[in-house]
Design a protein around this motif. Structure first.
Motif, PDB file in Angstrom:
ATOM      1  N   ASN A  64       0.823  -1.215   0.000  1.00 33.27           N
ATOM      2  CA  ASN A  64       0.000   0.000   0.000  1.00 33.27           C
ATOM      3  C   ASN A  64       0.856   1.264   0.000  1.00 33.27           C
ATOM      4  OD1 ASN A  64      -2.494   1.374   0.047  1.00 33.27           O
ATOM      5  ND2 ASN A  64      -2.229   1.734   2.232  1.00 33.27           N
ATOM      6  N   ARG A  65       1.898   1.294   0.814  1.00 35.99           N
ATOM      7  CA  ARG A  65       2.736   2.491   0.910  1.00 35.99           C
ATOM      8  C   ARG A  65       3.413   2.792  -0.429  1.00 35.99           C
ATOM      9  NH1 ARG A  65       8.195   2.614   3.871  1.00 35.99           N
ATOM     10  NH2 ARG A  65       7.652   0.424   3.897  1.00 35.99           N
ATOM     11  N   GLN A  66       3.947   1.763  -1.093  1.00 36.90           N
ATOM     12  CA  GLN A  66       4.612   1.957  -2.374  1.00 36.90           C
ATOM     13  C   GLN A  66       3.616   2.373  -3.455  1.00 36.90           C
ATOM     14  OE1 GLN A  66       5.061  -0.711  -0.411  1.00 36.90           O
ATOM     15  NE2 GLN A  66       7.202  -0.519   0.177  1.00 36.90           N
ATOM     16  N   ARG A  67       2.415   1.803  -3.424  1.00 33.43           N
ATOM     17  CA  ARG A  67       1.387   2.163  -4.406  1.00 33.43           C
ATOM     18  C   ARG A  67       0.956   3.612  -4.220  1.00 33.43           C
ATOM     19  NH1 ARG A  67      -1.522  -1.794  -3.622  1.00 33.43           N
ATOM     20  NH2 ARG A  67      -2.842  -0.941  -1.997  1.00 33.43           N
ATOM     21  N   GLU A  68       0.791   4.046  -2.989  1.00 34.72           N
ATOM     22  CA  GLU A  68       0.412   5.437  -2.717  1.00 34.72           C
ATOM     23  C   GLU A  68       1.507   6.406  -3.163  1.00 34.72           C
ATOM     24  OE1 GLU A  68      -2.411   6.775  -1.621  1.00 34.72           O
ATOM     25  OE2 GLU A  68      -3.327   4.785  -1.653  1.00 34.72           O
ATOM     26  N   SER A  69       2.749   6.045  -2.940  1.00 30.02           N
ATOM     27  CA  SER A  69       3.864   6.887  -3.362  1.00 30.02           C
ATOM     28  C   SER A  69       3.893   7.009  -4.885  1.00 30.02           C
ATOM     29  CB  SER A  69       5.175   6.293  -2.853  1.00 30.02           C
ATOM     30  OG  SER A  69       6.274   7.022  -3.322  1.00 30.02           O
ATOM     31  N   PHE A  70       3.680   5.899  -5.570  1.00 28.99           N
ATOM     32  CA  PHE A  70       3.634   5.896  -7.035  1.00 28.99           C
ATOM     33  C   PHE A  70       2.468   6.739  -7.533  1.00 28.99           C
ATOM     34  CE2 PHE A  70       2.365   3.321 -10.925  1.00 28.99           C
ATOM     35  CZ  PHE A  70       3.211   4.005 -11.769  1.00 28.99           C
ATOM     36  N   ALA A  71       1.316   6.605  -6.904  1.00 31.50           N
ATOM     37  CA  ALA A  71       0.138   7.370  -7.309  1.00 31.50           C
ATOM     38  C   ALA A  71       0.350   8.870  -7.101  1.00 31.50           C
ATOM     39  CB  ALA A  71      -1.092   6.898  -6.534  1.00 31.50           C
ATOM     40  N   ARG A  72       0.993   9.250  -5.999  1.00 26.20           N
ATOM     41  CA  ARG A  72       1.296  10.669  -5.760  1.00 26.20           C
ATOM     42  C   ARG A  72       2.205  11.212  -6.853  1.00 26.20           C
ATOM     43  NH1 ARG A  72       1.496   9.194  -0.477  1.00 26.20           N
ATOM     44  NH2 ARG A  72       3.745   8.916  -0.524  1.00 26.20           N
ATOM     45  N   ARG A  73       3.212  10.436  -7.233  1.00 22.58           N
ATOM     46  CA  ARG A  73       4.149  10.879  -8.267  1.00 22.58           C
ATOM     47  C   ARG A  73       3.435  11.061  -9.605  1.00 22.58           C
ATOM     48  NH1 ARG A  73       9.598  12.411  -9.086  1.00 22.58           N
ATOM     49  NH2 ARG A  73       9.835  11.554  -7.008  1.00 22.58           N
ATOM     50  N   VAL A  74       2.567  10.124  -9.950  1.00 27.74           N
ATOM     51  CA  VAL A  74       1.814  10.224 -11.204  1.00 27.74           C
ATOM     52  C   VAL A  74       0.895  11.445 -11.171  1.00 27.74           C
ATOM     53  CG1 VAL A  74       0.029   9.110 -12.590  1.00 27.74           C
ATOM     54  CG2 VAL A  74       1.954   7.773 -11.749  1.00 27.74           C
ATOM     55  N   ASP A  75       0.249  11.683 -10.031  1.00 27.28           N
ATOM     56  CA  ASP A  75      -0.647  12.836  -9.906  1.00 27.28           C
ATOM     57  C   ASP A  75       0.126  14.143 -10.031  1.00 27.28           C
ATOM     58  OD1 ASP A  75      -3.275  13.969  -9.337  1.00 27.28           O
ATOM     59  OD2 ASP A  75      -2.341  14.629  -7.449  1.00 27.28           O
ATOM     60  N   GLU A  76       1.283  14.236  -9.393  1.00 28.79           N
ATOM     61  CA  GLU A  76       2.105  15.450  -9.504  1.00 28.79           C
ATOM     62  C   GLU A  76       2.513  15.695 -10.949  1.00 28.79           C
ATOM     63  OE1 GLU A  76       5.448  14.814  -6.969  1.00 28.79           O
ATOM     64  OE2 GLU A  76       4.245  14.870  -5.140  1.00 28.79           O
ATOM     65  N   ARG A  77       2.923  14.636 -11.617  1.00 31.92           N
ATOM     66  CA  ARG A  77       3.353  14.779 -13.007  1.00 31.92           C
ATOM     67  C   ARG A  77       2.190  15.205 -13.902  1.00 31.92           C
ATOM     68  NH1 ARG A  77       7.040  10.425 -16.257  1.00 31.92           N
ATOM     69  NH2 ARG A  77       7.287  11.689 -18.107  1.00 31.92           N
ATOM     70  N   ALA A  78       1.009  14.643 -13.668  1.00 25.81           N
ATOM     71  CA  ALA A  78      -0.165  15.014 -14.466  1.00 25.81           C
ATOM     72  C   ALA A  78      -0.546  16.463 -14.215  1.00 25.81           C
ATOM     73  CB  ALA A  78      -1.326  14.083 -14.138  1.00 25.81           C
ATOM     74  N   ARG A  79      -0.462  16.908 -12.979  1.00 25.37           N
ATOM     75  CA  ARG A  79      -0.789  18.313 -12.669  1.00 25.37           C
ATOM     76  C   ARG A  79       0.191  19.271 -13.344  1.00 25.37           C
ATOM     77  NH1 ARG A  79      -4.531  18.831  -8.332  1.00 25.37           N
ATOM     78  NH2 ARG A  79      -4.850  16.827  -7.300  1.00 25.37           N
ATOM     79  N   ARG A  80       1.488  18.926 -13.316  1.00 29.85           N
ATOM     80  CA  ARG A  80       2.481  19.775 -13.979  1.00 29.85           C
ATOM     81  C   ARG A  80       2.245  19.825 -15.480  1.00 29.85           C
ATOM     82  NH1 ARG A  80       6.372  17.071 -10.705  1.00 29.85           N
ATOM     83  NH2 ARG A  80       7.064  15.955 -12.566  1.00 29.85           N
ATOM     84  N   ALA A  81       1.913  18.678 -16.073  1.00 31.98           N
ATOM     85  CA  ALA A  81       1.661  18.641 -17.518  1.00 31.98           C
ATOM     86  C   ALA A  81       0.423  19.461 -17.863  1.00 31.98           C
ATOM     87  CB  ALA A  81       1.497  17.196 -17.984  1.00 31.98           C
ATOM     88  N   ALA A  82      -0.624  19.362 -17.042  1.00 29.11           N
ATOM     89  CA  ALA A  82      -1.842  20.135 -17.293  1.00 29.11           C
ATOM     90  C   ALA A  82      -1.570  21.629 -17.152  1.00 29.11           C
ATOM     91  CB  ALA A  82      -2.949  19.706 -16.334  1.00 29.11           C
ATOM     92  N   ALA A  83      -0.784  22.006 -16.156  1.00 25.54           N
ATOM     93  CA  ALA A  83      -0.453  23.416 -15.973  1.00 25.54           C
ATOM     94  C   ALA A  83       0.378  23.935 -17.140  1.00 25.54           C
ATOM     95  CB  ALA A  83       0.305  23.609 -14.657  1.00 25.54           C
ATOM     96  N   ALA A  84       1.325  23.134 -17.608  1.00 26.23           N
ATOM     97  CA  ALA A  84       2.140  23.542 -18.747  1.00 26.23           C
ATOM     98  C   ALA A  84       1.289  23.660 -20.001  1.00 26.23           C
ATOM     99  CB  ALA A  84       3.272  22.547 -18.967  1.00 26.23           C
TER     100      ALA A  84
END
Length: 86
Positions: free
Chosen positions: A55-75
């Motif tokens: 669970n901890r590793q999956r949550e960390s991966f999901a946070r990273r994907v969400d951050e990357r998607a937010r940066r791409a959307a902002a760009a």
């Protein structure tokens, strides 16, 4: 990317451990372990186990994907705003 490699590696290790356990138990009771059934049972077992154990590793991966998607959307929005301004 590091989170993806860690999570995927741990999933693979969990699956291989499940294969070893299921095949070992199967061989303890019979002389032959059908590979297809060992793989199917191991896939189900490792899937359920990973839900709880990773669970901890999956949550960390999901946070990273969400951050990357937010940066791409902002760009994308910034680029679109510059095009509209021209």
């Amino acid at each position: 990317m590091k989170e993806f490699v860690i999570y995927t590696g741990l999933r693979a290790l969990l699956f291989l451990a499940s294969v070893a356990v299921v095949a070992g138990i199967w061989l303890a009771f019979t002389d032959d372990a059908p590979l297809m059934w060992v793989m199917v049972i191991s896939l189900a077992l490792s899937g359920v186990a990973s839900y709880f154990l990773l669970n901890r590793q999956r949550e960390s991966f999901a946070r990273r994907v969400d951050e990357r998607a937010r940066r791409a959307a902002a760009a994308f929005e910034a680029h679109k705003a510059r095009e509209d301004a021209d």
